[in-house]
Design a protein around this motif. Structure first.
Motif, PDB file in Angstrom:
ATOM      1  N   LEU A  56      17.459  -4.407 -12.128  1.00 17.79           N
ATOM      2  CA  LEU A  56      16.196  -3.680 -12.019  1.00 17.79           C
ATOM      3  C   LEU A  56      16.364  -2.485 -11.096  1.00 17.79           C
ATOM      4  N   GLU A  57      15.990  -1.310 -11.584  1.00 13.51           N
ATOM      5  CA  GLU A  57      15.890  -0.152 -10.697  1.00 13.51           C
ATOM      6  C   GLU A  57      14.662  -0.349  -9.819  1.00 13.51           C
ATOM      7  N   SER A  58      14.853  -0.287  -8.512  1.00 13.79           N
ATOM      8  CA  SER A  58      13.763  -0.551  -7.577  1.00 13.79           C
ATOM      9  C   SER A  58      13.558   0.656  -6.680  1.00 13.79           C
ATOM     10  N   LYS A  59      12.303   0.999  -6.451  1.00 12.48           N
ATOM     11  CA  LYS A  59      11.990   2.128  -5.576  1.00 12.48           C
ATOM     12  C   LYS A  59      10.717   1.824  -4.802  1.00 12.48           C
ATOM     13  N   ILE A  60      10.807   1.915  -3.483  1.00  8.50           N
ATOM     14  CA  ILE A  60       9.651   1.725  -2.613  1.00  8.50           C
ATOM     15  C   ILE A  60       9.492   2.997  -1.797  1.00  8.50           C
ATOM     16  N   GLY A  61       8.441   3.770  -2.085  1.00 10.27           N
ATOM     17  CA  GLY A  61       8.307   5.072  -1.447  1.00 10.27           C
ATOM     18  C   GLY A  61       9.473   5.963  -1.848  1.00 10.27           C
ATOM     19  N   ASP A  62      10.246   6.398  -0.863  1.00 14.64           N
ATOM     20  CA  ASP A  62      11.407   7.251  -1.139  1.00 14.64           C
ATOM     21  C   ASP A  62      12.721   6.476  -1.137  1.00 14.64           C
ATOM     22  N   VAL A  63      12.656   5.157  -0.940  1.00 15.01           N
ATOM     23  CA  VAL A  63      13.868   4.337  -0.852  1.00 15.01           C
ATOM     24  C   VAL A  63      14.185   3.739  -2.225  1.00 15.01           C
ATOM     25  N   GLU A  64      15.416   3.922  -2.677  1.00 17.00           N
ATOM     26  CA  GLU A  64      15.833   3.421  -3.972  1.00 17.00           C
ATOM     27  C   GLU A  64      16.972   2.416  -3.827  1.00 17.00           C
ATOM     28  N   ARG A  91       0.818  -1.210   0.000  1.00 17.00           N
ATOM     29  CA  ARG A  91       0.000   0.000   0.000  1.00 17.00           C
ATOM     30  C   ARG A  91       0.857   1.266   0.000  1.00 17.00           C
ATOM     31  N   THR A  92       1.799   1.291  -0.923  1.00 17.26           N
ATOM     32  CA  THR A  92       2.663   2.451  -1.105  1.00 17.26           C
ATOM     33  C   THR A  92       3.166   2.432  -2.548  1.00 17.26           C
ATOM     34  N   PRO A  93       3.540   3.576  -3.105  1.00 14.79           N
ATOM     35  CA  PRO A  93       4.015   3.584  -4.503  1.00 14.79           C
ATOM     36  C   PRO A  93       5.254   2.706  -4.695  1.00 14.79           C
ATOM     37  N   ILE A  94       5.210   1.875  -5.724  1.00 21.12           N
ATOM     38  CA  ILE A  94       6.308   0.961  -6.046  1.00 21.12           C
ATOM     39  C   ILE A  94       6.772   1.229  -7.468  1.00 21.12           C
ATOM     40  N   HIS A  95       8.076   1.181  -7.674  1.00 19.75           N
ATOM     41  CA  HIS A  95       8.622   1.385  -9.020  1.00 19.75           C
ATOM     42  C   HIS A  95       9.661   0.311  -9.309  1.00 19.75           C
TER      43      HIS A  95
END
Length: 223
Positions: A158-166, A30-34
């Motif tokens: 893979l570039e990974s981003k969870i919330g503000d963490v990259e 339940r948070t933005p994922i990239h």
């Protein structure tokens, strides 16, 4: 060992995997994922193990019906952001992220990876009926020897981003594992497989992509 054409197909496979993961993890955390494929490279297994941090999170995967194993390595900052989110936090990485996972933290990461394996199977569906299984989690690259150090592998970063963490996540696929299906990794096979999918399968894929599109909404009470 791997042609440019084969590397492009692997790029497309993991591009699909990235999109599926975004949808799955967004629902779970339940948070933005990239997730995005940053590169596909050919290198030896020893070069791969030297390029990743120690400790880290290395999921050793059985790639049945293919021979051997593959590795899904998750950057420690991403692992701890997932753990923090699961335990009710804001999804931030820990200050002491340069440590091995506890038994409880490993159990949390295992449950997440198991859920992502269905995405991996779906991403490979045009080429092989993959039935991936999680064998074990290792934190020290020296203890995760799935092939001899000089064997060639494909590394998908893979570039990974969870919330503000990259951070960066990696899939390491040995040549030994992919060899039986290398002749299928061609654009002709890819597009012919796509053209044969049913309407229901197309709808499922479309629905999965649409679910990840942000939509602004407003609620009006009364007038």
């Amino acid at each position: 060992r791997f042609s440019k054409e084969q590397q492009r197909d692997i790029n497309m496979i993991y591009d699909s995997f990235s999109r599926f993961c975004q949808t799955t993890l967004s629902a779970l955390l339940r948070t933005p994922i990239h997730f995005r494929v940053a590169s596909v490279d050919e290198l030896t297994y020893e070069e791969f193990t030297r390029s990743i941090p120690n400790p880290t999170t290395m999921a050793i995967l059985n790639m049945d019906p293919l021979k051997g194993n593959a590795i899904f390595e998750i950057d420690p900052s991403i692992s701890f952001a997932i753990i923090d989110r699961i335990f009710g936090g804001q999804g931030k990485s820990f200050e002491n992220a340069n440590r091995e996972l506890t038994d409880i933290e490993i159990a949390v990461i295992e449950s997440i990876i198991v859920k992502l394996l269905s995405n991996l199977r779906e991403a490979w569906a045009n080429f092989v009926d993959l039935r991936p299984r999680l064998s074990t989690i290792e934190t020290n690259p020296s203890f995760a020897t799935i092939v001899p150090p000089t064997d060639m592998t494909i590394l998908v970063t893979l570039e990974s981003k969870i919330g503000d963490v990259e951070g960066m996540s990696n899939f390491c696929l040995p040549h030994l594992t992919l060899e039986p299906i290398l002749n299928k990794l061609t654009p002709q096979i890819w597009f012919s497989s796509i053209s044969k999918t049913t309407t229901a399968e197309n709808f499922t894929a479309l629905k999965s992509n649409i679910e990840n599109v942000p939509v602004e909404m407003s609620a009006i009470l009364g007038t």
